[in-house]
Design a protein around this motif. Structure first.
Motif, PDB file in Angstrom:
ATOM      1  N   LYS A 107      54.899  61.579   9.352  1.00 47.08           N
ATOM      2  CA  LYS A 107      55.172  63.008   9.156  1.00 47.08           C
ATOM      3  C   LYS A 107      56.095  63.244   7.960  1.00 47.08           C
ATOM      4  CE  LYS A 107      59.130  63.238  12.348  1.00 47.08           C
ATOM      5  NZ  LYS A 107      59.621  63.769  13.646  1.00 47.08           N
ATOM      6  N   LEU A 108      56.765  62.183   7.515  1.00 48.29           N
ATOM      7  CA  LEU A 108      57.656  62.327   6.367  1.00 48.29           C
ATOM      8  C   LEU A 108      56.888  62.553   5.073  1.00 48.29           C
ATOM      9  CD1 LEU A 108      60.343  59.587   7.153  1.00 48.29           C
ATOM     10  CD2 LEU A 108      60.424  62.042   7.632  1.00 48.29           C
ATOM     11  N   ASP A 109      55.595  62.274   5.081  1.00 48.19           N
ATOM     12  CA  ASP A 109      54.795  62.559   3.887  1.00 48.19           C
ATOM     13  C   ASP A 109      54.735  64.053   3.592  1.00 48.19           C
ATOM     14  OD1 ASP A 109      54.142  59.983   3.069  1.00 48.19           O
ATOM     15  OD2 ASP A 109      52.462  59.834   4.463  1.00 48.19           O
ATOM     16  N   ASP A 110      55.039  64.891   4.612  1.00 49.78           N
ATOM     17  CA  ASP A 110      55.035  66.349   4.389  1.00 49.78           C
ATOM     18  C   ASP A 110      56.124  66.761   3.415  1.00 49.78           C
ATOM     19  OD1 ASP A 110      52.985  66.485   6.183  1.00 49.78           O
ATOM     20  OD2 ASP A 110      54.255  67.048   7.892  1.00 49.78           O
ATOM     21  N   LEU A 111      57.167  65.901   3.249  1.00 49.46           N
ATOM     22  CA  LEU A 111      58.248  66.222   2.318  1.00 49.46           C
ATOM     23  C   LEU A 111      57.792  66.140   0.867  1.00 49.46           C
ATOM     24  CD1 LEU A 111      61.186  64.286   4.031  1.00 49.46           C
ATOM     25  CD2 LEU A 111      60.882  66.777   3.950  1.00 49.46           C
ATOM     26  N   ILE A 112      56.724  65.334   0.647  1.00 51.98           N
ATOM     27  CA  ILE A 112      56.208  65.175  -0.718  1.00 51.98           C
ATOM     28  C   ILE A 112      54.700  65.453  -0.670  1.00 51.98           C
ATOM     29  CG2 ILE A 112      56.091  63.653  -2.726  1.00 51.98           C
ATOM     30  CD1 ILE A 112      58.259  61.966  -1.480  1.00 51.98           C
ATOM     31  N   PRO A 113      54.290  66.694  -0.825  1.00 48.18           N
ATOM     32  CA  PRO A 113      52.864  67.063  -0.727  1.00 48.18           C
ATOM     33  C   PRO A 113      51.989  66.207  -1.646  1.00 48.18           C
ATOM     34  CG  PRO A 113      54.245  69.018  -0.858  1.00 48.18           C
ATOM     35  CD  PRO A 113      55.144  67.851  -1.129  1.00 48.18           C
ATOM     36  N   GLY A 114      50.857  65.808  -1.093  1.00 48.91           N
ATOM     37  CA  GLY A 114      49.902  65.014  -1.866  1.00 48.91           C
ATOM     38  C   GLY A 114      50.235  63.546  -1.926  1.00 48.91           C
ATOM     39  N   CYS A 115      51.291  63.115  -1.222  1.00 45.84           N
ATOM     40  CA  CYS A 115      51.723  61.715  -1.241  1.00 45.84           C
ATOM     41  C   CYS A 115      51.465  61.094   0.127  1.00 45.84           C
ATOM     42  CB  CYS A 115      53.210  61.644  -1.557  1.00 45.84           C
ATOM     43  SG  CYS A 115      53.563  60.437  -2.838  1.00 45.84           S
ATOM     44  N   SER A 116      51.213  59.782   0.158  1.00 48.85           N
ATOM     45  CA  SER A 116      50.998  59.087   1.432  1.00 48.85           C
ATOM     46  C   SER A 116      51.893  57.840   1.522  1.00 48.85           C
ATOM     47  CB  SER A 116      49.525  58.701   1.586  1.00 48.85           C
ATOM     48  OG  SER A 116      49.117  57.854   0.518  1.00 48.85           O
ATOM     49  N   ILE A 117      53.114  57.994   1.050  1.00 49.65           N
ATOM     50  CA  ILE A 117      54.044  56.857   1.050  1.00 49.65           C
ATOM     51  C   ILE A 117      54.247  56.326   2.461  1.00 49.65           C
ATOM     52  CG2 ILE A 117      56.413  56.130   0.568  1.00 49.65           C
ATOM     53  CD1 ILE A 117      56.538  58.331  -1.555  1.00 49.65           C
ATOM     54  N   TRP A 118      54.568  57.226   3.382  1.00 48.07           N
ATOM     55  CA  TRP A 118      54.956  56.787   4.727  1.00 48.07           C
ATOM     56  C   TRP A 118      53.755  56.325   5.547  1.00 48.07           C
ATOM     57  CZ3 TRP A 118      59.764  55.615   5.696  1.00 48.07           C
ATOM     58  CH2 TRP A 118      60.756  56.133   4.850  1.00 48.07           C
ATOM     59  N   LYS A 119      52.597  56.822   5.214  1.00 46.04           N
ATOM     60  CA  LYS A 119      51.394  56.289   5.861  1.00 46.04           C
ATOM     61  C   LYS A 119      51.205  54.824   5.503  1.00 46.04           C
ATOM     62  CE  LYS A 119      46.404  56.999   6.303  1.00 46.04           C
ATOM     63  NZ  LYS A 119      45.234  57.816   5.851  1.00 46.04           N
ATOM     64  N   GLU A 120      51.511  54.497   4.262  1.00 43.94           N
ATOM     65  CA  GLU A 120      51.423  53.103   3.823  1.00 43.94           C
ATOM     66  C   GLU A 120      52.476  52.236   4.524  1.00 43.94           C
ATOM     67  OE1 GLU A 120      49.271  51.695   1.885  1.00 43.94           O
ATOM     68  OE2 GLU A 120      48.210  53.413   1.048  1.00 43.94           O
ATOM     69  N   LEU A 121      53.684  52.781   4.679  1.00 42.44           N
ATOM     70  CA  LEU A 121      54.759  51.994   5.296  1.00 42.44           C
ATOM     71  C   LEU A 121      54.594  51.861   6.804  1.00 42.44           C
ATOM     72  CD1 LEU A 121      57.972  53.083   3.344  1.00 42.44           C
ATOM     73  CD2 LEU A 121      56.199  51.442   2.760  1.00 42.44           C
ATOM     74  N   ALA A 122      53.729  52.689   7.388  1.00 44.14           N
ATOM     75  CA  ALA A 122      53.459  52.568   8.823  1.00 44.14           C
ATOM     76  C   ALA A 122      52.503  51.427   9.122  1.00 44.14           C
ATOM     77  CB  ALA A 122      52.883  53.878   9.363  1.00 44.14           C
ATOM     78  N   SER A 123      51.814  50.947   8.107  1.00 44.59           N
ATOM     79  CA  SER A 123      50.910  49.792   8.274  1.00 44.59           C
ATOM     80  C   SER A 123      51.019  48.918   7.024  1.00 44.59           C
ATOM     81  CB  SER A 123      49.483  50.248   8.501  1.00 44.59           C
ATOM     82  OG  SER A 123      49.058  51.112   7.449  1.00 44.59           O
ATOM     83  N   TYR A 124      52.206  48.447   6.762  1.00 42.54           N
ATOM     84  CA  TYR A 124      52.529  47.739   5.522  1.00 42.54           C
ATOM     85  C   TYR A 124      51.893  46.350   5.502  1.00 42.54           C
ATOM     86  CZ  TYR A 124      55.453  45.797   1.775  1.00 42.54           C
ATOM     87  OH  TYR A 124      55.912  45.218   0.624  1.00 42.54           O
ATOM     88  N   GLU A 125      51.257  46.027   4.383  1.00 39.78           N
ATOM     89  CA  GLU A 125      50.665  44.700   4.197  1.00 39.78           C
ATOM     90  C   GLU A 125      51.369  44.014   3.037  1.00 39.78           C
ATOM     91  OE1 GLU A 125      46.478  44.919   3.678  1.00 39.78           O
ATOM     92  OE2 GLU A 125      46.117  46.051   5.536  1.00 39.78           O
TER      93      GLU A 125
END
Length: 429
Positions: A107-125
């Motif tokens: 949900k923190l991606d809502d702070l930066i519209p158009g970004c998916s930083i935290w989605k990546e960190l939720a399933s980090y490889e």
């Protein structure tokens, strides 16, 4: 949710990141894009340092719990959760921490519209699953702990998972690291982890089977809580004394063995070290490498008192192991054995110098190999490293090497093999 109500789990090592992440997750509207990026950056850096993967927020919280030495975690390390007031207070804290685990970082991606930083960190490889801090076993267990804690449906399940981790692996620096050194701070000693301990195993040391067995037997007795002796490994240079100590650590680390490396100029701090480790659920070897004293050096008196002779009792979970090229540790001169100086009681001087080694109940001699033993070491190392050279030529080159590089020893043989590995053309001659 108010993390200020935490009672036992306060002052984490990464408290600033903990507070900033908590603010992001609980009050996102009051946080800035910069806060989000700073937290993401710090979690990524920690993942690279510790080898984490999956949900980095969960891994971070698991690390905070695994690394936090407090009254509850240390008691669990020794006996597991025993109930009582500590357990009830910890349960209250775990209720807060469990809520944090269930926060959705995407949900923190809502702070930066158009970004998916935290989605990546939720399933980090990660690119590299290695850890610069822990061995793979501990790193994997912390990652597993993060998964288990996230699945906990109640505070009790959450507490039980943490308590089981403490009982199995311990807590803090002693639970998560193999070896340590001390840093003196005035009259106190700070015990600091040594990261990336060399992976040397006893089977890597060719020969010296009787010496290794004697060392293993004494260490096994110590690990099992049976009577065991302090150990002195002495003998010729390059014969594997220090390597045996690394092998012992790697062999018994999983059974609770830890090693603290101490130099002779730090002997005054030994009392502080013993006080810090005496009530921990580990077996500690105070390790002194290449121990010897010149006649003018008096630090050995501190060591004598610590080993045996002082009023303070050495803790049952501590032994002292040392390596040395000298049998008697303290330099002796012929004048010590002659009545040619001003000292009236010459024998007292000699006995004073011999009394230190007498405090080591087990002494193990490592002598230089003879020619045939040296060649056997060379052949075994060449086979282990896949060096394809005819045996006659291999031994001829090895004999030339040892005559110019330190003589017959396991170290010389290993250095010769390293030379061959760095010179591929040698295998084509």
């Amino acid at each position: 949710m108010n993390t200020e109500t935490l009672i036992i789990y306060r002052n984490f090592r990464y408290q600033q990141l903990f507070d900033r992440m908590t603010g992001l997750l609980t009050e996102p509207k009051e946080q800035s894009q910069e806060d989000s990026c700073i937290c993401a950056n710090q979690l990524i850096e920690l993942a690279a340092e510790y080898g984490f993967e999956g949900n980095l927020w969960h891994c971070f919280l698991a690390l905070c719990l695994a690394n936090h030495e407090n009254a509850y975690s240390i008691s669990c390390e020794i006996r597991g959760d025993q109930g009582g007031t500590l357990s009830h207070l910890a349960l209250q804290d775990f209720g807060v921490l469990k809520t944090l685990f269930h926060q959705d970082i995407t949900k923190l991606d809502d702070l930066i519209p158009g970004c998916s930083i935290w989605k990546e960190l939720a399933s980090y490889e990660p690119v590299d699953r290695g850890s610069r801090i822990f061995n793979a076993r501990v790193r994997d267990r912390i990652i597993q702990l993060s998964v288990t804690l996230n699945r906990a449906e109640t505070e009790v399940e959450f507490r039980n998972a943490a308590a089981q981790f403490y009982l199995e692996f311990g807590v803090g620096k002693f639970g998560l690291n193999k070896a340590f050194r001390i840093k003196e701070q005035g009259h106190e000693a700070k015990i600091e982890p040594i990261v990336n301990v060399e992976h040397v195993y006893l089977d890597d040391i060719i020969g010296y089977e009787a010496q290794k067995k004697k060392l293993i037997d004494n260490t096994e007795s110590f690990i099992q809580g049976k009577p065991a002796n302090n150990v002195l490994l002495f003998g010729d240079a390059g014969t594997g004394k220090s390597s045996c100590m690394k092998g012992i650590l790697n062999a018994f680390y999983g059974q609770g063995l830890r090693i603290i490396e101490v130099y002779k100029h730090q002997f005054r701090a030994l009392s502080s070290v013993l006080e810090q480790v005496q009530n921990r659920n580990y077996r500690f070897i105070i390790y002194m490498d290449d121990l010897s004293f010149e006649e003018s050096e008096l630090e050995y008196k501190y060591l004598k008192a610590i080993i045996e002779g002082g009023f303070g009792r050495k803790p049952d979970n501590v032994l002292i192991y040392a390596t040395s090229n000298r049998r008697h540790l303290i330099r002796e001169k012929f004048s010590d054995k002659r009545e040619l100086d001003d000292e009236l009681h010459v024998n007292d001087t000699v006995q004073e110098k011999l009394s230190l080694v007498a405090r080591f109940g087990v002494t193990i001699y490592f002598g230089s190999p003879d020619k045939r033993q040296f060649q056997n070491i060379v052949k075994a190392l060449a086979e282990r490293h896949g060096i394809d050279i005819p045996e006659e030529k291999l031994l001829f080159e090895a004999n030339k090497w040892e005559m110019n590089h330190g003589g017959l020893s396991g170290r010389t043989a290993a250095q010769f093999i390293t030379y061959l590995l760095g010179s591929p053309e040698k295998g084509r001659d």
